[in-house]
Motif scaffolding. Structure first.
Motif, PDB file in Angstrom:
ATOM      1  N   LYS A  64       1.152  -0.830   0.275  1.00  0.00           N
ATOM      2  CA  LYS A  64      -0.081  -0.004  -0.344  1.00  0.00           C
ATOM      3  C   LYS A  64       0.620   1.694   0.270  1.00  0.00           C
ATOM      4  N   ASP A  65       1.904   0.782   0.467  1.00  0.00           N
ATOM      5  CA  ASP A  65       3.045   2.453   0.120  1.00  0.00           C
ATOM      6  C   ASP A  65       3.853   2.542  -0.704  1.00  0.00           C
ATOM      7  N   PHE A  66       4.342   1.554  -1.905  1.00  0.00           N
ATOM      8  CA  PHE A  66       4.316   1.661  -3.634  1.00  0.00           C
ATOM      9  C   PHE A  66       5.899   1.963  -2.197  1.00  0.00           C
ATOM     10  N   ALA A  67       6.620   1.160  -1.699  1.00  0.00           N
ATOM     11  CA  ALA A  67       7.810   1.218  -0.947  1.00  0.00           C
ATOM     12  C   ALA A  67       8.210   0.258  -2.532  1.00  0.00           C
ATOM     13  N   ASP A  68       8.114  -0.439  -2.745  1.00  0.00           N
ATOM     14  CA  ASP A  68       8.581  -0.759  -4.181  1.00  0.00           C
ATOM     15  C   ASP A  68       7.035  -1.011  -5.450  1.00  0.00           C
ATOM     16  N   TYR A  69       7.763  -0.905  -6.624  1.00  0.00           N
ATOM     17  CA  TYR A  69       6.290  -0.994  -7.210  1.00  0.00           C
ATOM     18  C   TYR A  69       6.549  -1.157  -8.774  1.00  0.00           C
ATOM     19  N   ASP A  70       6.183  -1.867  -9.294  1.00  0.00           N
ATOM     20  CA  ASP A  70       7.014  -1.888 -11.130  1.00  0.00           C
ATOM     21  C   ASP A  70       5.655  -0.939 -11.885  1.00  0.00           C
ATOM     22  N   LEU A  71       6.163  -0.991 -13.108  1.00  0.00           N
ATOM     23  CA  LEU A  71       6.266   0.139 -14.268  1.00  0.00           C
ATOM     24  C   LEU A  71       5.422  -0.852 -15.527  1.00  0.00           C
ATOM     25  N   LEU A  72       3.917  -0.557 -15.585  1.00  0.00           N
ATOM     26  CA  LEU A  72       3.301  -1.249 -16.498  1.00  0.00           C
ATOM     27  C   LEU A  72       2.990  -0.522 -17.434  1.00  0.00           C
ATOM     28  N   CYS A  73       2.832  -1.345 -18.542  1.00  0.00           N
ATOM     29  CA  CYS A  73       2.210  -0.276 -19.788  1.00  0.00           C
ATOM     30  C   CYS A  73       2.082  -1.006 -21.245  1.00  0.00           C
ATOM     31  N   ASP A  74       0.672  -1.110 -21.170  1.00  0.00           N
ATOM     32  CA  ASP A  74       0.334  -2.264 -22.684  1.00  0.00           C
ATOM     33  C   ASP A  74       0.417  -1.741 -23.476  1.00  0.00           C
ATOM     34  N   HIS A  75       0.940  -2.590 -24.520  1.00  0.00           N
ATOM     35  CA  HIS A  75       1.733  -2.744 -25.296  1.00  0.00           C
ATOM     36  C   HIS A  75       1.199  -1.937 -26.465  1.00  0.00           C
ATOM     37  N   ARG A  76      -0.361  -2.729 -26.707  1.00  0.00           N
ATOM     38  CA  ARG A  76      -0.991  -1.591 -27.527  1.00  0.00           C
ATOM     39  C   ARG A  76      -1.417   0.202 -27.504  1.00  0.00           C
ATOM     40  N   TYR A  77      -0.475   0.844 -27.014  1.00  0.00           N
ATOM     41  CA  TYR A  77      -0.796   2.252 -26.436  1.00  0.00           C
ATOM     42  C   TYR A  77       0.630   1.793 -27.884  1.00  0.00           C
ATOM     43  N   ALA A  78       1.494   1.256 -27.416  1.00  0.00           N
ATOM     44  CA  ALA A  78       2.922   1.581 -28.146  1.00  0.00           C
ATOM     45  C   ALA A  78       2.460   0.736 -29.804  1.00  0.00           C
ATOM     46  N   THR A  79       1.705   0.045 -29.885  1.00  0.00           N
ATOM     47  CA  THR A  79       1.106  -0.839 -30.784  1.00  0.00           C
ATOM     48  C   THR A  79       0.560   0.515 -32.130  1.00  0.00           C
ATOM     49  N   GLY A  80      -0.069   1.174 -31.327  1.00  0.00           N
ATOM     50  CA  GLY A  80      -1.218   2.398 -32.207  1.00  0.00           C
ATOM     51  C   GLY A  80      -0.091   3.208 -32.503  1.00  0.00           C
ATOM     52  N   ILE A  81       0.210   3.836 -31.861  1.00  0.00           N
ATOM     53  CA  ILE A  81       1.536   4.452 -31.681  1.00  0.00           C
ATOM     54  C   ILE A  81       2.317   4.439 -33.378  1.00  0.00           C
ATOM     55  N   ALA A  82       2.981   3.166 -32.786  1.00  0.00           N
ATOM     56  CA  ALA A  82       3.685   3.082 -34.186  1.00  0.00           C
ATOM     57  C   ALA A  82       3.222   2.470 -35.119  1.00  0.00           C
ATOM     58  N   GLU A  83       2.096   2.130 -35.338  1.00  0.00           N
ATOM     59  CA  GLU A  83       0.844   1.772 -36.443  1.00  0.00           C
ATOM     60  C   GLU A  83       0.446   3.372 -37.296  1.00  0.00           C
ATOM     61  N   GLU A 107      -3.606  21.039 -30.150  1.00  0.00           N
ATOM     62  CA  GLU A 107      -2.874  20.288 -29.340  1.00  0.00           C
ATOM     63  C   GLU A 107      -2.994  18.904 -28.503  1.00  0.00           C
ATOM     64  N   ILE A 108      -3.939  19.267 -27.714  1.00  0.00           N
ATOM     65  CA  ILE A 108      -4.544  19.365 -26.362  1.00  0.00           C
ATOM     66  C   ILE A 108      -6.075  18.094 -26.328  1.00  0.00           C
ATOM     67  N   PHE A 109      -6.710  16.996 -26.171  1.00  0.00           N
ATOM     68  CA  PHE A 109      -7.110  16.252 -26.602  1.00  0.00           C
ATOM     69  C   PHE A 109      -7.243  15.257 -25.700  1.00  0.00           C
ATOM     70  N   ALA A 110      -8.087  14.733 -25.749  1.00  0.00           N
ATOM     71  CA  ALA A 110      -8.648  13.252 -24.464  1.00  0.00           C
ATOM     72  C   ALA A 110      -9.375  12.713 -24.688  1.00  0.00           C
ATOM     73  N   VAL A 111      -9.641  11.285 -24.595  1.00  0.00           N
ATOM     74  CA  VAL A 111     -11.286  10.125 -24.539  1.00  0.00           C
ATOM     75  C   VAL A 111     -10.598   9.244 -23.053  1.00  0.00           C
ATOM     76  N   GLN A 112     -11.873   9.513 -22.938  1.00  0.00           N
ATOM     77  CA  GLN A 112     -12.941   8.194 -21.499  1.00  0.00           C
ATOM     78  C   GLN A 112     -12.447   6.745 -22.155  1.00  0.00           C
ATOM     79  N   TRP A 113     -12.462   6.848 -23.179  1.00  0.00           N
ATOM     80  CA  TRP A 113     -12.504   5.667 -23.477  1.00  0.00           C
ATOM     81  C   TRP A 113     -10.588   4.893 -24.405  1.00  0.00           C
ATOM     82  N   HIS A 114     -10.803   4.066 -24.432  1.00  0.00           N
ATOM     83  CA  HIS A 114      -9.292   2.994 -24.564  1.00  0.00           C
ATOM     84  C   HIS A 114      -9.449   2.383 -25.663  1.00  0.00           C
TER      85      HIS A 114
END
Length: 247
Positions: free
Chosen positions: A21-40, A211-218
Motif C-alpha cells: 500500500k505504501d508503494f515502497a516497491d513498485y513495477d511500471l507497466l504499460c499495455d503494449h497496444r498503446y505503443a503499437t497504436g502509435i507505431a502503426e 494539440e490537447i485532447f482526451a478520450v475516456q475510452w481505450h
C-alpha cells in the motif's frame, strides 16, 4: 533530394503496480497496444519512467514530440476537494505528480498531448474540473455499461463542430470502455466532444489549443477499429508538425 524526417518521438507514461500500500516497491507497466497504436500511425513510441529530478524531466520534454497519458487507477480525490469513497482506488501519488508536471510543462511548450481514460480525468482536474467518484451512484438517467462488463464496448456520440468530430466523423461510434469514474464538472476552457447516452462526457478538447485532447475510452484495445486508427493518425500528425516547428 531532401532527407525524410524521422518518425516523431512520442512519450507514453506507465501505470505503477505495487503489492504494498505504501508503494515502497513498485513495477511500471504499460499495455503494449498503446505503443503499437502509435507505431502503426507513424510515430516512434518511447516509455517514460516516473521521475522527479528536474533535469530528467526537462530532458524528457526536450526529446519528445508528443505525450500520451495512459489509463490507470483513480486520481486522488483530494485533488478536487473530496475524500475517497469506498469504491475509489487511488493511484500511486508519485505517478500522478509526475504526469501532472509533464502535462503542465508540456502544455506550456504547446506539446501535443493525448489523455486516455485516467489521463483524461487527470487533465480535467488539473485544468479546474471535478469527477464523479463512481458513475453508478448518479441518480436517474439511462444505464450505460461504462465498465465494459458485457462485451468491453459501448456506443458514444461524437459531437459535430469539434476537432474530434472532424477526425472521426460525427455520430455514434462503438468504443472500448473500462471506467467507473467520469467528469462531473468539465474544466473551464474545454468543451465536450463526445458523450455517452447517459450524458457522461467521453471526450474533451480545448478549442483554441487543438494539440490537447482526451478520450475516456481505450482506443488501444480496439486497434482494428477505423476510429482508433484515425484517432492515432491525427495525433501523430500533430506530433509531426510539432517536430518540424521545433527543428
Amino acid at each position: 533530394m531532401s532527407k525524410k524526417s524521422p518518425a516523431p518521438l512520442i512519450g507514453i507514461t506507465c501505470e505503477a503496480i505495487s503489492h504494498r500500500k505504501d508503494f515502497a516497491d513498485y513495477d511500471l507497466l504499460c499495455d503494449h497496444r498503446y505503443a503499437t497504436g502509435i507505431a502503426e500511425a507513424g510515430g516512434h513510441p518511447v516509455l517514460l519512467p516516473i521521475a522527479h529530478n528536474r533535469a530528467t524531466l526537462d530532458r524528457y520534454l526536450e526529446g519528445i514530440d508528443g505525450l500520451v497519458i495512459v489509463g490507470g487507477d483513480d486520481l486522488d480525490p483530494s485533488w478536487y476537494g473530496e475524500s475517497p469513497k469506498r469504491r475509489t482506488k487511488v493511484a500511486f501519488s508519485k505517478r500522478s505528480e509526475f504526469e501532472a508536471w509533464l502535462y503542465k510543462a508540456g502544455a506550456q511548450r504547446r506539446l501535443p498531448i493525448l489523455g486516455i481514460c485516467y489521463g483524461m480525468q487527470l487533465i480535467n482536474v488539473i485544468e479546474g474540473g471535478t469527477l464523479y467518484q463512481h458513475i453508478k451512484a448518479r441518480p436517474n438517467g439511462p444505464k450505460v455499461d461504462h465498465q465494459g462488463k458485457k462485451n468491453g464496448v459501448h456506443p458514444v456520440n461524437i459531437l459535430p463542430h469539434t476537432k474530434l468530430g472532424k477526425i472521426l466523423g460525427p455520430g455514434k461510434k462503438k468504443v472500448a470502455t473500462e471506467h467507473h469514474q467520469g467528469i462531473r464538472k468539465l474544466a473551464p476552457k474545454f468543451i465536450a466532444s463526445a458523450k455517452a447516452a447517459d450524458g457522461i462526457i467521453e471526450a474533451m478538447e480545448r478549442p483554441n489549443r487543438p494539440e490537447i485532447f482526451a478520450v475516456q475510452w481505450h482506443p488501444e484495445r480496439r486497434l482494428q477499429f477505423a476510429s482508433t486508427r484515425r484517432l492515432f493518425k491525427a495525433f501523430v500528425k500533430s506530433c509531426r508538425r510539432y517536430q518540424k516547428n521545433k527543428d
